[in-house]
Design a protein around this motif. Structure first.
Motif, PDB file in Angstrom:
ATOM      1  N   UNK A 153       0.833  -1.207   0.000  1.00  0.00           N
ATOM      2  CA  UNK A 153       0.000   0.000   0.000  1.00  0.00           C
ATOM      3  C   UNK A 153       0.866   1.256   0.000  1.00  0.00           C
ATOM      4  N   UNK A 154       1.954   1.216   0.748  1.00  0.00           N
ATOM      5  CA  UNK A 154       2.830   2.385   0.838  1.00  0.00           C
ATOM      6  C   UNK A 154       3.518   2.671  -0.493  1.00  0.00           C
ATOM      7  N   UNK A 155       4.079   1.642  -1.140  1.00  0.00           N
ATOM      8  CA  UNK A 155       4.778   1.906  -2.399  1.00  0.00           C
ATOM      9  C   UNK A 155       3.802   2.359  -3.472  1.00  0.00           C
ATOM     10  N   UNK A 156       2.571   1.876  -3.404  1.00  0.00           N
ATOM     11  CA  UNK A 156       1.554   2.343  -4.354  1.00  0.00           C
ATOM     12  C   UNK A 156       1.266   3.826  -4.144  1.00  0.00           C
ATOM     13  N   UNK A 157       1.114   4.219  -2.879  1.00  0.00           N
ATOM     14  CA  UNK A 157       0.829   5.623  -2.582  1.00  0.00           C
ATOM     15  C   UNK A 157       2.017   6.516  -2.935  1.00  0.00           C
ATOM     16  N   UNK A 158       3.227   6.104  -2.560  1.00  0.00           N
ATOM     17  CA  UNK A 158       4.413   6.925  -2.834  1.00  0.00           C
ATOM     18  C   UNK A 158       4.635   7.089  -4.332  1.00  0.00           C
ATOM     19  N   UNK A 159       4.490   6.000  -5.074  1.00  0.00           N
ATOM     20  CA  UNK A 159       4.700   6.064  -6.515  1.00  0.00           C
ATOM     21  C   UNK A 159       3.714   7.018  -7.165  1.00  0.00           C
ATOM     22  N   UNK A 160       2.468   6.954  -6.713  1.00  0.00           N
ATOM     23  CA  UNK A 160       1.430   7.824  -7.270  1.00  0.00           C
ATOM     24  C   UNK A 160       1.653   9.281  -6.871  1.00  0.00           C
ATOM     25  N   UNK A 161       1.987   9.526  -5.603  1.00  0.00           N
ATOM     26  CA  UNK A 161       2.118  10.895  -5.101  1.00  0.00           C
ATOM     27  C   UNK A 161       3.374  11.598  -5.586  1.00  0.00           C
ATOM     28  N   UNK A 162       4.484  10.843  -5.661  1.00  0.00           N
ATOM     29  CA  UNK A 162       5.763  11.463  -5.987  1.00  0.00           C
ATOM     30  C   UNK A 162       6.228  11.191  -7.412  1.00  0.00           C
ATOM     31  N   UNK A 163       5.427  10.452  -8.184  1.00  0.00           N
ATOM     32  CA  UNK A 163       5.718  10.271  -9.606  1.00  0.00           C
ATOM     33  C   UNK A 163       6.940   9.448  -9.914  1.00  0.00           C
ATOM     34  N   UNK A 164       7.263   8.490  -9.033  1.00  0.00           N
ATOM     35  CA  UNK A 164       8.439   7.646  -9.240  1.00  0.00           C
ATOM     36  C   UNK A 164       8.030   6.179  -9.113  1.00  0.00           C
ATOM     37  N   UNK A 165       8.261   5.351 -10.127  1.00  0.00           N
ATOM     38  CA  UNK A 165       7.946   3.929 -10.002  1.00  0.00           C
ATOM     39  C   UNK A 165       8.812   3.261  -8.937  1.00  0.00           C
ATOM     40  N   UNK A 166       8.256   2.243  -8.291  1.00  0.00           N
ATOM     41  CA  UNK A 166       8.949   1.553  -7.199  1.00  0.00           C
ATOM     42  C   UNK A 166       8.995   0.056  -7.478  1.00  0.00           C
ATOM     43  N   UNK A 167      10.194  -0.511  -7.372  1.00  0.00           N
ATOM     44  CA  UNK A 167      10.390  -1.957  -7.446  1.00  0.00           C
ATOM     45  C   UNK A 167      10.786  -2.424  -6.058  1.00  0.00           C
ATOM     46  N   UNK A 168      10.074  -3.418  -5.522  1.00  0.00           N
ATOM     47  CA  UNK A 168      10.333  -3.850  -4.149  1.00  0.00           C
ATOM     48  C   UNK A 168      10.559  -5.349  -4.068  1.00  0.00           C
TER      49      UNK A 168
END
Length: 219
Positions: A153-168
């Motif tokens: 949930x956090x990486x989804x929110x951060x990616x959407x809010x800050x415009x950076x894709x996240x690989x975890x």
């Protein structure tokens, strides 16, 4: 850019798929003692550099580093035969037996600006905001394990809010969050995610009370 996430496999003699950057979890290198590395008794960081050279790609690998008895959760980064550096987790919670690091992990790997998020740092939005402001193209998050549904949930929110894709890489599961808000996950030993670099900006206007621009009175 293709990211290969290795959730189950050690870095030694690992056969990588065709990718631009390979992400290993904490099992990739295990525990690394800096004194043994410097004396030549172990060559774990050098092996990471060699693997990146062999496959002509970048390597990001979680590990626990030991220095003078202090243990840190860390990530080693190599690119096509060169060890670029080691970054540490900045936030230690509730008496955990680790030493906190300092500073953000930010590297240019295989032509792509990569930001690092290590374990507890995922709980602090400032990590992603700062990496986004630094202009990174993607954030790689590495967690030793995943105990609930909060990290996705956090990486989804951060990616959407800050415009950076996240690989975890979180334990035995790989995740990818796109800037559109979409999330993909995989429990395969090796998972491939393709990231298309795109910058999306918006003009944001706010109103703030104070900071007057009027001329000061002449007393």
């Amino acid at each position: 850019m293709v990211f290969g996430v290795v959730c189950n496999g050690e870095l030694d003699n690992f056969s990588l798929p065709d990718c631009d950057l390979a992400v290993f979890g904490f099992g990739g290198l295990g525990e690394v003692d800096f004194e043994r590395e410097l004396s030549g008794e172990s060559e774990k960081f050098e092996n990471a550099a060699r693997l990146s050279q062999k496959y002509n790609c970048g390597i990001v690998c979680g590990c626990k580093t030991v220095s003078r008895g202090l243990v840190r959760k860390s990530v080693a980064v190599a690119d096509r035969g060169k060890l670029l550096g080691i970054s540490d987790m900045n936030h230690v919670l509730d008496g955990e037996q680790f030493k906190s690091g300092v500073g953000l992990g930010f590297y240019k790997v295989n032509g792509c600006k990569i930001g690092l998020c290590i374990e507890n740092d995922l709980l602090f939005p400032g990590t992603f905001e700062a990496l986004s402001l630094c202009g990174c193209n993607a954030v790689v998050a590495i967690l030793e394990d995943i105990r609930d549904n909060i990290p996705p949930l956090l990486i989804r929110a951060y990616s959407y809010l800050y415009g950076v894709p996240v690989v975890m890489c979180a334990g035995k599961t790989a995740y990818f969050a796109d800037v559109s808000g979409a999330v993909a996950s995989s429990v395969q030993d090796v998972s491939l995610f393709e990231i298309t670099g795109r910058n999306r900006y918006h003009i944001v206007t706010t109103r703030t009370r104070g900071i007057s621009t009027e001329e000061k009175p002449d007393y």
